[in-house]
Scaffold this active site. Structure first.
Site, PDB file in Angstrom:
ATOM      1  N   THR A   3       7.012   2.680  -3.112  1.00 14.64           N
ATOM      2  CA  THR A   3       6.591   2.931  -4.493  1.00 14.64           C
ATOM      3  C   THR A   3       7.755   2.730  -5.457  1.00 14.64           C
ATOM      4  O   THR A   3       7.596   2.119  -6.516  1.00 14.64           O
ATOM      5  CB  THR A   3       6.039   4.365  -4.622  1.00 14.64           C
TER       6      THR A   3
ATOM      7  N   SER B 213       7.191  -1.446   2.153  1.00 16.83           N
ATOM      8  CA  SER B 213       7.470  -0.086   2.585  1.00 16.83           C
ATOM      9  C   SER B 213       7.525  -0.028   4.100  1.00 16.83           C
ATOM     10  O   SER B 213       6.590  -0.460   4.778  1.00 16.83           O
ATOM     11  CB  SER B 213       6.384   0.857   2.054  1.00 16.83           C
TER      12      SER B 213
ATOM     13  N   HIS C 153       7.314   2.349   6.401  1.00 17.70           N
ATOM     14  CA  HIS C 153       6.392   3.128   7.238  1.00 17.70           C
ATOM     15  C   HIS C 153       5.039   2.446   7.408  1.00 17.70           C
ATOM     16  O   HIS C 153       4.228   2.878   8.220  1.00 17.70           O
ATOM     17  CB  HIS C 153       6.211   4.542   6.663  1.00 17.70           C
TER      18      HIS C 153
ATOM     19  N   CYS D  61     -15.928  11.575  -2.902  1.00 19.03           N
ATOM     20  CA  CYS D  61     -15.975  12.935  -2.380  1.00 19.03           C
ATOM     21  C   CYS D  61     -14.783  13.264  -1.498  1.00 19.03           C
ATOM     22  O   CYS D  61     -14.644  14.388  -1.040  1.00 19.03           O
ATOM     23  CB  CYS D  61     -17.272  13.156  -1.607  1.00 19.03           C
TER      24      CYS D  61
END
Length: 472
Positions: free
Chosen positions: A70, A194, A196, A326
């Site tokens: 990020t 990234s 990971h 949801c």
């Protein structure tokens, strides 16, 4: 317990584990220092940078390590925008980018910049021509992911990069999801990733800025990582990240086709894509059928609460993810599913890590139908389809039923619609009142799946009134 959420974070690669443990003893010193321990740490850092750069397809001096993917995205965006401020302050990005890009765009816009968002088709793919059409004399930067993190659709980065270069606009590529499977082709200008996501340890990102790309790092700077990532880096994690990425590339070797493990996972994903609709009624497999990552498949199930489905799959021993409203704190479907205009309720993302056993996939396919069925039964999903129209049966335009689903979250509004659609004659309408944002997406998707006509929505005192006309 099978872990099927590698797109969120892949399990630590065995090579990464070995390199991490070894570098904890050798890489603890400051690589900026000239004494023996510092020189040893610097050798490790330089070797890691060379390995990562080779895997990315850039020069070592074009790549820096950051504390996360990020931050790599944010540093790349704001550094490129700042360097091209005199050209313009417009940022162009696709509607299906990772949230890190969207958050950076919000900050840029709040600071007085402008943002142009380019849409995607129903498979989640962005047309390179649409991205190029959005460029202009005031465009400072364009962003396009190499592959989507939610549905696996690969983007035409090589074509987009060529069009951006022709227009004189740098292209930043978020390669977080695809870098494990190979370098990103094309004349891109900046690239972020990234560790990971490919089996490296968390807390390591990388940012590549190719020579000739104007770039001005933002924020307080220091002498580390070319001033683009200040602070003392986690050298053992960086070494482990580069080692695992190098191991993945070594597995591919000089093959022209995709690596053996990628091909194996693609076959397992193909099995899921084809068998889930056969085993589970009312399912929509989303994402591009061909241009997609080898390890990822996403599907949505009608009349299913996504959070409940994920909990039930977890109880059955499967870790999966979802983009359903949801399952999120915002109570809205993921921006990716919304941009695609596909069904969001009961959404399941399966992303297989390296080494996934075929038996685990087969057991998932055995467990899924019963799990979905039990969730639907809890919600009282209608078992029968609307009755066939009698000969000559018709209705006057505008006649029909009204369903009050206010205060109820999806999939309830769609379920209530399904229960009553057979009570109106062909040509009649059902109006669903709902204040759940997901209904705006899922009611039209239900119509497309069930052969009914979505007649549009009107503002209501609360939420909206969605009108569906019965056609079958």
């Amino acid at each position: 317990m099978p872990y099927f959420d590698a797109a969120s974070s892949a399990p630590l690669h065995p090579v990464a584990r070995e390199a991490l443990l070894a570098s904890l003893d050798e890489g603890w010193a400051d690589p900026a220092r000239l004494y023996r321990e510092g020189r040893r740490a610097r050798l490790l850092l330089d070797a890691a940078r060379e390995a990562a750069a080779e895997a990315v397809g850039c020069r070592p001096d074009e790549l820096v390590f950051t504390p996360s993917g990020t931050q790599a995205v944010h540093s790349g965006i704001f550094g490129a925008l700042a360097a091209r401020r005199r050209v313009g302050r417009r940022l162009v990005h696709s509607a299906v980018e990772h949230s890190s890009v969207l958050h950076a765009a919000e900050v840029h816009e709040a600071a007085g910049g402008t943002v142009t968002q380019v849409g995607a088709d129903r498979t989640g793919r962005v047309a390179a021509g649409d991205l190029a059409a959005a460029l202009g004399p005031d465009a400072a930067l364009a962003c396009l992911q190499s592959a989507n993190h939610e549905v696996g659709t690969e983007q035409p980065v090589e074509e987009a990069a060529a069009l951006c270069r022709e227009a004189g606009v740098p292209l930043l590529v978020d390669a977080a999801q695809s870098l494990a499977w190979g370098p990103v082709p094309g004349a891109w200008s900046l690239l972020a990733a990234s560790a990971h996501k490919w089996g490296g340890p968390p807390g390591v990102g990388l940012l590549a800025v190719r020579k000739g790309t104007r770039f001005s790092p933002q924020g307080p700077l220091d002498e580390r990582e070319s001033g683009r990532a200040p602070g003392f880096g986690n050298l053992p994690a960086i070494v482990a990240a580069a080692a695992s990425l190098r191991a993945l590339r070594a597995e591919a070797g000089a093959q022209r086709e995709e690596p053996q493990e990628a091909a194996r996972l693609r076959e397992l994903v193909d099995r899921i894509r084809h068998r889930v609709p056969e085993l589970v009624p009312d399912v929509e497999v989303v994402g591009h059928p061909e241009h997609r990552l080898p390890h990822l498949v996403t599907f949505s199930c009608l009349y299913v609460d996504g959070e409940t489905l994920l909990h039930e799959l977890d109880r059955a021993g499967f870790s999966v993810s979802s983009g359903s409203s949801c399952t999120s704190s915002t109570l809205t479907p993921s921006h990716v599913l919304r941009a695609m205009g596909v069904l969001s309720e009961g959404n399941v993302r399966v992303s297989l890590p390296y080494g996934t056993a075929e038996a685990d996939v087969e057991r998932f396919l055995e467990v899924l139908p019963g799990t979905v069925r039990s969730v639907r039964e809890r919600f009282g999903v209608p078992a029968a389809e609307p009755a066939p129209a009698a000969e000559g049966e018709a209705a006057a335009e505008g006649s029909g039923l009204v369903v009050d689903a206010l205060g109820k979250r999806c999939p309830i509004p769609v379920i209530e619609l399904a229960k009553v659609i057979g009570h109106v004659p062909v040509g009649g309408t059902v109006t669903v009142l709902s204040d759940d944002e997901a209904a705006r997406q899922d009611i039209p998707a239900w119509c497309a799946m069930r052969g009914q006509e979505y007649a549009g929505a009107e503002a209501a005192e609360r939420g909206a009134a969605y009108v569906v006309r019965r056609r079958v």
